[in-house]
Scaffold this active site. Structure first.
Site, PDB file in Angstrom:
ATOM      1  N   LEU A   1      -8.530  -1.033   0.101  1.00  0.00           N
ATOM      2  CA  LEU A   1      -8.277  -2.310   0.085  1.00  0.00           C
ATOM      3  C   LEU A   1      -8.297  -2.731   1.696  1.00  0.00           C
ATOM      4  O   LEU A   1      -7.273  -2.061   2.277  1.00  0.00           O
ATOM      5  CB  LEU A   1      -7.217  -2.702  -0.541  1.00  0.00           C
ATOM      6  CG  LEU A   1      -6.826  -4.332   0.039  1.00  0.00           C
ATOM      7  CD1 LEU A   1      -7.508  -5.319  -0.376  1.00  0.00           C
ATOM      8  CD2 LEU A   1      -5.497  -4.655  -0.676  1.00  0.00           C
TER       9      LEU A   1
ATOM     10  N   LEU B   1      -3.929   4.299  -3.409  1.00  0.00           N
ATOM     11  CA  LEU B   1      -4.192   2.853  -2.988  1.00  0.00           C
ATOM     12  C   LEU B   1      -4.228   2.797  -1.676  1.00  0.00           C
ATOM     13  O   LEU B   1      -3.417   2.037  -1.008  1.00  0.00           O
ATOM     14  CB  LEU B   1      -3.264   1.744  -3.385  1.00  0.00           C
ATOM     15  CG  LEU B   1      -2.967   1.632  -5.125  1.00  0.00           C
ATOM     16  CD1 LEU B   1      -1.688   0.855  -5.468  1.00  0.00           C
ATOM     17  CD2 LEU B   1      -4.410   0.980  -5.479  1.00  0.00           C
ATOM     18  N   PRO B   2      -5.272   3.618  -0.782  1.00  0.00           N
ATOM     19  CA  PRO B   2      -5.365   3.330   0.437  1.00  0.00           C
ATOM     20  C   PRO B   2      -5.556   2.178   1.165  1.00  0.00           C
ATOM     21  O   PRO B   2      -6.558   1.402   0.637  1.00  0.00           O
ATOM     22  CB  PRO B   2      -6.379   4.424   0.980  1.00  0.00           C
ATOM     23  CG  PRO B   2      -7.302   4.453  -0.474  1.00  0.00           C
ATOM     24  CD  PRO B   2      -6.153   4.373  -1.420  1.00  0.00           C
ATOM     25  N   HIS B   3      -4.877   1.458   1.898  1.00  0.00           N
ATOM     26  CA  HIS B   3      -5.093   0.311   2.554  1.00  0.00           C
ATOM     27  C   HIS B   3      -4.584   0.185   3.950  1.00  0.00           C
ATOM     28  O   HIS B   3      -4.045   0.769   4.407  1.00  0.00           O
ATOM     29  CB  HIS B   3      -4.304  -0.911   1.733  1.00  0.00           C
ATOM     30  CG  HIS B   3      -2.930  -0.573   1.610  1.00  0.00           C
ATOM     31  ND1 HIS B   3      -2.291   0.510   0.846  1.00  0.00           N
ATOM     32  CD2 HIS B   3      -1.659  -0.930   2.411  1.00  0.00           C
ATOM     33  CE1 HIS B   3      -0.963   0.610   1.186  1.00  0.00           C
ATOM     34  NE2 HIS B   3      -0.826  -0.443   2.029  1.00  0.00           N
ATOM     35  N   ALA B   4      -5.376  -0.965   4.615  1.00  0.00           N
ATOM     36  CA  ALA B   4      -5.333  -1.057   5.840  1.00  0.00           C
ATOM     37  C   ALA B   4      -5.493  -2.626   6.315  1.00  0.00           C
ATOM     38  O   ALA B   4      -6.342  -3.285   5.732  1.00  0.00           O
ATOM     39  CB  ALA B   4      -5.957  -0.121   6.835  1.00  0.00           C
TER      40      ALA B   4
END
Length: 164
Positions: free
Chosen positions: A108, A71-74
């Protein structure tokens, strides 16, 4: 075609924002491919800024989880609404040291305002991808369109159960 109300993922995703890799892929190629999918639908997106933000987030702690999900997110300056992309890795991720091969990567990106929306989306996505049925359907998907249909079917069934 039955007109189904779209769930959160079905509303945010489009077939063009779902990338399917049949061969093993690196984390860098994954991030590049997913950011490119978002940028192709939103020319205002700064790809380099996003890749930098994702690398910074990854350095704080891996977003590649042992359940076969990443779930890479920033949080990204300049965004006015969440931007998402989905990667399906039928061959796994080469440089993700997890117990179970990574099969689903959900990217995301959120505006820097509205922390609640960001956390709610991450939570919803995490729960959805815990579903064995959805994961099986995505593992069979050969295209973005098939993956999107699997997600829409899953969300329609989930909302039917919740309201039935």
């Amino acid at each position: 075609v039955i007109n189904r109300p779209a769930g959160a993922l079905g509303r945010l995703l489009s077939a063009g924002r779902i990338v399917v890799w049949d061969d093993p892929v690196s984390r860098k190629d994954l991030r590049d491919g997913l950011v490119k999918a978002i940028a192709s639908g939103n020319p205002n997106v700064d790809k380099e800024l996003i890749l930098t933000k994702l690398a910074e987030r990854e350095n704080q702690g891996s977003t590649f989880l042992n359940e076969g999900i990443a779930l890479p997110h920033a949080r990204v300056e300049g965004l006015t609404a969440p931007e998402v992309a989905l990667g399906l890795t039928h061959g796994g991720v080469l440089d993700a040291p997890t117990d179970k091969p990574i099969e689903v990567v959900f990217l995301l990106l959120s505006p820097t305002t509205g922390a609640n929306v960001h956390l709610q989306l991450l939570s919803k996505v995490g729960r959805a991808f815990q579903s064995r049925d959805l994961r099986r359907a995505l593992a069979r998907a050969e295209s973005g369109m098939q993956a999107l249909e699997a997600i829409q079917d899953f969300e329609a069934a989930a909302s039917g159960m919740a309201h039935g």
